[in-house]
Design an enzyme around this catalytic site. Sequence first.
Site, mmCIF file in Angstrom:
data_model
loop_
_atom_site.group_PDB
_atom_site.id
_atom_site.type_symbol
_atom_site.label_atom_id
_atom_site.label_comp_id
_atom_site.label_asym_id
_atom_site.label_seq_id
_atom_site.Cartn_x
_atom_site.Cartn_y
_atom_site.Cartn_z
ATOM 1 N N ASN A 81 118.738 6.451 49.587
ATOM 2 C CA ASN A 81 119.837 7.279 50.040
ATOM 3 C C ASN A 81 119.737 8.693 49.476
ATOM 4 O O ASN A 81 118.899 8.983 48.628
ATOM 5 C CB ASN A 81 121.170 6.613 49.669
ATOM 6 C CG ASN A 81 122.257 6.891 50.692
ATOM 7 O OD1 ASN A 81 122.304 7.959 51.287
ATOM 8 N ND2 ASN A 81 123.128 5.920 50.879
ATOM 9 N N HIS A 111 109.016 12.985 26.798
ATOM 10 C CA HIS A 111 108.461 13.899 25.808
ATOM 11 C C HIS A 111 108.538 13.267 24.425
ATOM 12 O O HIS A 111 109.304 12.340 24.191
ATOM 13 C CB HIS A 111 109.220 15.223 25.825
ATOM 14 C CG HIS A 111 109.248 15.875 27.159
ATOM 15 N ND1 HIS A 111 108.179 16.545 27.687
ATOM 16 C CD2 HIS A 111 110.226 15.931 28.103
ATOM 17 C CE1 HIS A 111 108.491 16.996 28.878
ATOM 18 N NE2 HIS A 111 109.725 16.630 29.162
ATOM 19 N N GLY A 138 124.675 3.709 42.775
ATOM 20 C CA GLY A 138 124.713 5.162 42.699
ATOM 21 C C GLY A 138 124.686 5.696 41.276
ATOM 22 O O GLY A 138 125.203 5.080 40.350
ATOM 23 N N LYS A 179 125.310 -10.609 34.126
ATOM 24 C CA LYS A 179 125.291 -12.016 34.545
ATOM 25 C C LYS A 179 123.998 -12.331 35.261
ATOM 26 O O LYS A 179 123.289 -11.450 35.723
ATOM 27 C CB LYS A 179 126.486 -12.350 35.426
ATOM 28 C CG LYS A 179 126.485 -11.731 36.803
ATOM 29 C CD LYS A 179 127.709 -12.184 37.581
ATOM 30 C CE LYS A 179 127.692 -11.723 39.008
ATOM 31 N NZ LYS A 179 128.814 -12.222 39.761
#
Length: 183
Positions: A81, A111, A138, A179
């Site tokens: 997305n 780094h 998201g 879970k």
Amino acid sequence: MTEYEKMKQGYDFDAGDKEICQVRANALTLTTKINHCGDSEVVQQLAKDLLGQIGNNSFITAPFKCEFGKNIIIGSNSFINMGCTILDGAEVRIGDNVLIAPSVQLYSASHSLDYKARRGWKTFCKPIVIEDDVWIGGNVVINQGVTIGARSVVAASSVVNQDVPADTVVGGVPAKVIKKLNQ
């Protein structure tokens, strides 16, 4: 061994090397075209030119950002997305039937903890693997060297610093198993 090969194999490398800069410039050109194109069929063709591989029926939505592109392998029937950012100094492998929500960030680069090494912008990269049938929520960040096991779910806004077992739900900062899933 070239600087590009060093990068892909996880060694310190010169990020200003000519070959590395050429691959990065090509990725910038193609991602700019992807992000300014309104035709989804053209976007998918540009994605094929950009990425190392993109499987059948996989789809990327703009905006999309990556550093090199050709180190990204995407299986079939996967969906990335909008707002995804992938730093692909090492291979980033995304399996089949993977769903990646908006604003996900995949970082194969890191780094040194030593500030003197960071002054020279020393970078090292480790691969990221997202196995088949995974759902990434998201705003998730997946850091270098991580494998997300098959059929797992990563909850929104999680930061994944270690491998995720197959058939689990993980979440939090840092992400932990919430879970196990019954498959």
